[in-house]
Design an enzyme around this catalytic site. Structure first.
Site, PDB file in Angstrom:
ATOM      1  N   ASP A  87       0.855   3.773  -3.133  1.00  0.00           N
ATOM      2  CA  ASP A  87       0.528   5.175  -2.892  1.00  0.00           C
ATOM      3  C   ASP A  87       1.554   6.084  -3.573  1.00  0.00           C
ATOM      4  O   ASP A  87       1.212   7.071  -4.217  1.00  0.00           O
ATOM      5  CB  ASP A  87       0.501   5.420  -1.377  1.00  0.00           C
ATOM      6  CG  ASP A  87       0.419   6.882  -1.006  1.00  0.00           C
ATOM      7  OD1 ASP A  87      -0.694   7.414  -1.009  1.00  0.00           O
ATOM      8  OD2 ASP A  87       1.466   7.491  -0.726  1.00  0.00           O
ATOM      9  N   GLU A  95       0.847  -1.198   0.000  1.00  0.00           N
ATOM     10  CA  GLU A  95       0.000   0.000   0.000  1.00  0.00           C
ATOM     11  C   GLU A  95       0.885   1.253   0.000  1.00  0.00           C
ATOM     12  O   GLU A  95       0.627   2.219  -0.729  1.00  0.00           O
ATOM     13  CB  GLU A  95      -0.850  -0.052   1.272  1.00  0.00           C
ATOM     14  CG  GLU A  95      -2.012   0.865   1.306  1.00  0.00           C
ATOM     15  CD  GLU A  95      -2.630   0.852   2.712  1.00  0.00           C
ATOM     16  OE1 GLU A  95      -2.634  -0.204   3.379  1.00  0.00           O
ATOM     17  OE2 GLU A  95      -3.092   1.918   3.128  1.00  0.00           O
ATOM     18  N   GLU A 102      -4.602   0.665  -3.589  1.00  0.00           N
ATOM     19  CA  GLU A 102      -3.203   1.095  -3.577  1.00  0.00           C
ATOM     20  C   GLU A 102      -2.240  -0.100  -3.526  1.00  0.00           C
ATOM     21  O   GLU A 102      -1.211  -0.108  -4.191  1.00  0.00           O
ATOM     22  CB  GLU A 102      -2.948   2.014  -2.372  1.00  0.00           C
ATOM     23  CG  GLU A 102      -3.543   3.401  -2.551  1.00  0.00           C
ATOM     24  CD  GLU A 102      -3.240   4.334  -1.385  1.00  0.00           C
ATOM     25  OE1 GLU A 102      -3.148   5.545  -1.611  1.00  0.00           O
ATOM     26  OE2 GLU A 102      -3.095   3.848  -0.241  1.00  0.00           O
ATOM     27  N   ASN A 134      -7.404   1.196   0.311  1.00  0.00           N
ATOM     28  CA  ASN A 134      -6.122   0.624   0.718  1.00  0.00           C
ATOM     29  C   ASN A 134      -5.689  -0.514  -0.204  1.00  0.00           C
ATOM     30  O   ASN A 134      -4.531  -0.588  -0.611  1.00  0.00           O
ATOM     31  CB  ASN A 134      -6.203   0.110   2.168  1.00  0.00           C
ATOM     32  CG  ASN A 134      -6.380   1.253   3.161  1.00  0.00           C
ATOM     33  OD1 ASN A 134      -6.204   2.423   2.813  1.00  0.00           O
ATOM     34  ND2 ASN A 134      -6.751   0.927   4.392  1.00  0.00           N
TER      35      ASN A 134
END
EC number: 3.1.26.3
Lengths: 246, 246
Positions: free
Chosen positions: A66, A62, A134, A131
């Protein structure tokens, strides 16, 4: 016999095969190492460890995803908004990668179906959708590198959802844009409710937008107005492509 | 005559040639479109505009470079710190891309020499060094793409400066590490001050570290102790390479 053995040992398990196909459909290309994608959907409650004893769960991916998402969107905005200064670019990006938007993206792809967890999935909050969206991007980076991340984000985030005018607040309502276009093109449009129910005490409306008796877009939301706007937005992007082709 | 004309029209101006060579030396590869790098060092005070009337200055490239730097460091940490969770990775990255660190990186490359501005360069604050270090990364992305950004960051940030143990706070002092190593290897070390002056009322010390009568590293700082530590850090990275070769 030895030939059979070879074939069988090389073939994926049935379960892996189903997962592979589902992931490939979402990505638009074939995974190389399926483990990356398994990690992207592994919840920490499973306490999985690598051979070296390091924890395996989607949280590290994640973090990676991101970062990749931020870069790809930064590069996109840099090119597409040559008039915008640093502050403008920063603001636009944070609108695109907002928690709310990422949750929507994850939900639309129904990524939650892949989660492996000891905690029941309905115990997770809303943010689980964003989440794992990502972490999926992080897995793509690990599996295929930056260019594939870019391709995925282009296909799944930028093309269907990013509209600079809308983000700038210039577009007030997609419904009015759709109506305007239909009137100009002499087309008959119709919004109708195909669903109206309540789940866990939460009312949910399903709205269908048809143009010239053809269903163009559907959307669900907690109010009729919101569902109409969402369906209009989807229709707008579909129409845009048509209009560009002219 | 026409041949001469061709050669001359194709050749860069002398000024561009000098800039090209200087940039190439810093990058470790040749620029493709020098304009990207010119933009990376253009201050807003010049009020430069593109043909389309959009402002040209380093701030937009800074936004882009910041994103690329974050991604490259995220991917590096993801691989190099497999034991670290999301929180750990986030913390480590923020240490690496701290304003202070970026300023140091920009200063070491003396990027400020390239700035074009109406405001005198000494009027800029300390952050100018880090800002144009980021804009340079943005220019590399625009010019050559992600892989070259990665290569540049590897060479200019990760190899010479990133030491996970140090970032974790495990290494208290590079000076003590250097002394320890010298004692173990039966080498004679010497720290001496080669410079001691004051610029604009700010005392500055230059310290040189020699090992077996060979100068290994030099550094300048506002105190003797700081300069010694900085020189030790540089020596430590130089020594590490030697130790790895054994």
């Amino acid at each position: 016999m030895s030939i059979f053995k070879k074939i069988f040992s090389k073939s994926r398990s049935l379960e892996d095969g189903i997962f592979f196909n589902a992931v490939e459909k979402i990505l638009g290309f074939a995974p190389q190492n399926l483990d990356n994608y398994k990690n992207a959907f592994t919840h920490r409650s499973l306490n999985r460890l690598s051979n070296e004893g390091n924890p395996i769960n989607y949280e590290r991916l994640e973090f990676l995803g991101d970062a990749m998402l931020s870069s790809v969107i930064a590069a996109y905005l840099f090119t597409e908004a040559p008039h915008g200064d640093e502050g403008y670019l920063t603001k636009m990006r944070s609108k695109i990668v907002s928690r709310e938007h990422l949750n929507e993206l994850g939900k639309d792809l129904n990524l939650i179906q892949f989660i492996e967890s000891k905690v029941p999935v309905h115990h997770f909050g809303e943010n689980i959708h964003g989440n794992i969206f990502e972490s999926l991007i992080g897995a793509i980076y690990q599996d295929r590198g930056y260019a594939y991340c870019e391709q995925f984000i282009q296909k799944r985030v930028i093309v269907p959802y990013v509209d600079i005018s809308r983000l700038e607040g210039k577009v007030i309502s997609y419904k009015s844009l759709v109506i305007e276009w239909c009137q100009k093109e002499k087309k008959i449009f119709n919004y109708d409710i195909f669903e109206d129910n309540a789940i866990d005490g939460q009312r949910l409306f399903g709205v269908r937008l048809s143009i010239d008796d053809k269903v163009i877009a559907k959307a669900r939301a907690t109010s009729k107005k919101k569902a109409e706007e969402k369906a209009s937005q989807r229709a707008y992007f579909a129409l845009q492509e048509k209009m560009d082709k002219k």
